[in-house]
Write a protein that holds these residues in place. Structure first.
Motif: not given
Length: 534
Positions: A169-183
């Motif tokens: 949610p805080n480091e969105s990109v246009i061309r890069g991967p969409r996954e982010a860390f979870i808990e």
């Protein structure tokens, strides 16, 4: 309750009876919570389960599932309700126990462990009841068998719900991967391991927090990361003795070199691709269980001005965007101060027509420029904080009200001038462009003392403030790495990924200050051009 009533208050009969019963039970037993039995002789095993129950007293979510097997031995499975996998308990562990045939093998533990009668990925045989309790509290399962001095534990059978992998949610990109860390620590580590399929990728696990027992992963690439960096990180973490580690910020404030500096000395990110790229540069990462953000160290000011989008766009566009970031970093820090200094002490620097426009706008304003800027900046900070804390359903309404108050209503009421509204708006937009939130927060904080210096000494005060700030940054380090490197000290080889980004085929070496293994790729990354000419 008043203090005098607390002093004169007598203990109730129920509490007295409870304490007396506990003292009586402890007196009849040769062991206590402070002196647990050694559990080495068969006749002492009957005390193990009551002792564990006493240790986990008033824990309503602890389940003690008791049953008997074909030998007549009583067995007890201990686990936490909602954290251990019920399917594994019912269909794997209990089925393996009930299928035990004592005529074939008299050793139950050896039958379950060596013959793989229980198909669970991880099984441990222990004799320490405290270790069994730790396994249960870490979402594992402990199996106690009557007449057996050993305890079988299953650490990897957790099934508690976790948040799904989503876009950062805080480091969105246009061309890069969409996954982010979870808990989930295992999930976060898996996302990094998917990108670093190397035997040199090392992950060392430690546990911190006397009450939380939080699992922490120290990740680095052996042969790329400096060994002294890993040793220094472990040394700093070893001094942390705390009851609980509930997030990565606890470790961040503990391991940084200058805790009283407003500037962040470690980087945090919620993207596994940034962690992987940082490890390839020779840095080290800390992943905390329960935290969706990973810590990366060491860090420099130039690194905090970079984003993942820089490496997924073409290098020409990425370089242009970086120039814009550095420009608006200066704007966010100095624009209100320059306005105060020039309008108060140096009006001759403003063109005549513009000066008349500003003077006419400020004619009805009762405050000096510094008070006017301070009020507007403080109101803007309050509006920004409110927009973060309030529910999303009413966020738009608050934004509209704030815009009306700070903008139209404030100008029409004569509290602030229209020029100051423009200055504060440009400053706010500029602060949003800074990629790292902690760095942007530091700039927003330093803006106020520089404004005060500008109101007292004008441009000379701004110059003094910048000199003090520059001296502070020169002395600031992150795990021994100068904060302003590679600008100060100047490292020409590392300048290809700072203010501008060189193309991938030109970035042949890793940053010199953060690794001994400088070579990233061969010198002939575009050697196919020469081969084509030949």
């Amino acid at each position: 309750m008043p203090l005098w009533r607390r002093i004169l208050r007598k203990p109730s009969k129920n509490s007295a009876n409870i304490s007396e019963s506990k003292n009586a039970s402890s007196a009849n037993s040769p062991y206590s919570l402070d002196n647990p039995p050694p559990f080495t002789e068969q006749e002492q095993l009957g005390w193990r389960l009551p002792w564990i129950k006493q240790e986990l007293e008033n824990c309503s979510d602890v389940v003690y599932r008791q049953f008997s097997i074909s030998t007549g031995q009583a067995c007890t499975l201990i686990y936490l309700r909602g954290m251990a996998d019920q399917t594994t308990i019912q269909d794997v562990i209990m089925r393996g126990l009930l299928n035990y045939d004592p005529s074939k093998d008299g050793d139950l533990i050896r039958f379950l462990f060596e013959e793989k009668a229980i198909s669970v990925s991880e099984i441990q045989i222990i004799t320490d009841s405290n270790q069994a309790i730790s396994t249960v509290l870490s979402s594992g399962i402990a199996l106690i068998i009557d007449g057996e001095p050993r305890i079988m534990t299953f650490p990897s059978v957790s099934s508690f719900s976790t948040r799904a992998i989503e876009e950062a949610p805080n480091e969105s990109v246009i061309r890069g991967p969409r996954e982010a860390f979870i808990e989930s620590l295992e999930t976060n580590l898996t996302m990094v391991r998917r990108r670093l399929k190397s035997k040199n990728f090392k992950t060392e696990e430690i546990t911190m927090g006397t009450e939380t027992n939080t699992r922490i992963i120290i990740a680095y690439i052996d042969g790329v990361c400096k060994p002294e960096l890993v040793r220094e990180l472990k040394r700093r973490l070893s001094y942390l003795e705390i009851d609980g580690v509930v997030g990565s910020s606890t470790l961040e404030e503990t391991i940084e070199d200058s805790p009283f500096s407003p500037f962040p000395q470690v980087e945090y990110t919620e993207r596994p691709d940034i962690v992987s790229a940082s490890l390839l540069e020779g840095r080290v990462s800390i992943i905390v269980d329960g935290s969706p953000s990973a810590i990366i160290a060491p860090v420099t000011l130039a690194m905090l001005m970079q984003t993942a989008e820089d490496y997924y766009q073409r290098y020409i566009a990425a370089t242009w965007i970086r120039w814009i970031r550095y420009l608006f970093l200066i704007v966010s820090l100095l624009l209100p101060s320059l306005y105060i200094a020039i309008t108060t002490f140096h009006p001759e620097m403003i063109p005549y027509k513009l000066l008349m426009t500003i003077a006419a706008a400020r004619e009805i304003v009762p405050f000096p420029a510094f008070v006017e800027a301070f009020i507007m900046e403080l109101a803007f900070e309050a509006l920004r904080e409110a927009s973060i804390r309030i529910p999303k359903s009413i966020g738009q309404a608050v934004s509209i009200i704030g815009a009306l108050i700070i903008g139209t209503a404030a100008v029409q009421a004569g509290i602030v001038s229209a020029a100051m509204v423009i200055i504060v708006s440009l400053t706010g937009i500029a602060s949003f462009i800074i990629p790292h939130f902690d760095l942007g927060l530091s700039i927003r904080l330093l803006r106020f003392p520089i404004m005060a210096l500008a109101s007292i000494l004008g441009l000379f005060g701004i110059t003094c403030g910048l000199i003090i700030l520059y001296i502070h940054l020169l002395n600031l380090k992150s795990f021994g790495i100068p904060y302003l490197s590679p600008f100060t000290p100047l490292v020409k080889a590392d300048l290809n990924d700072t203010i501008f980004r060189a193309p991938w085929w030109a970035m042949q070496n890793r940053p010199i200050l953060s690794t001994h293994n400088e070579k990233r790729q061969k010198n002939n990354a575009r050697g196919w051009e020469k081969q084509k000419e030949e």
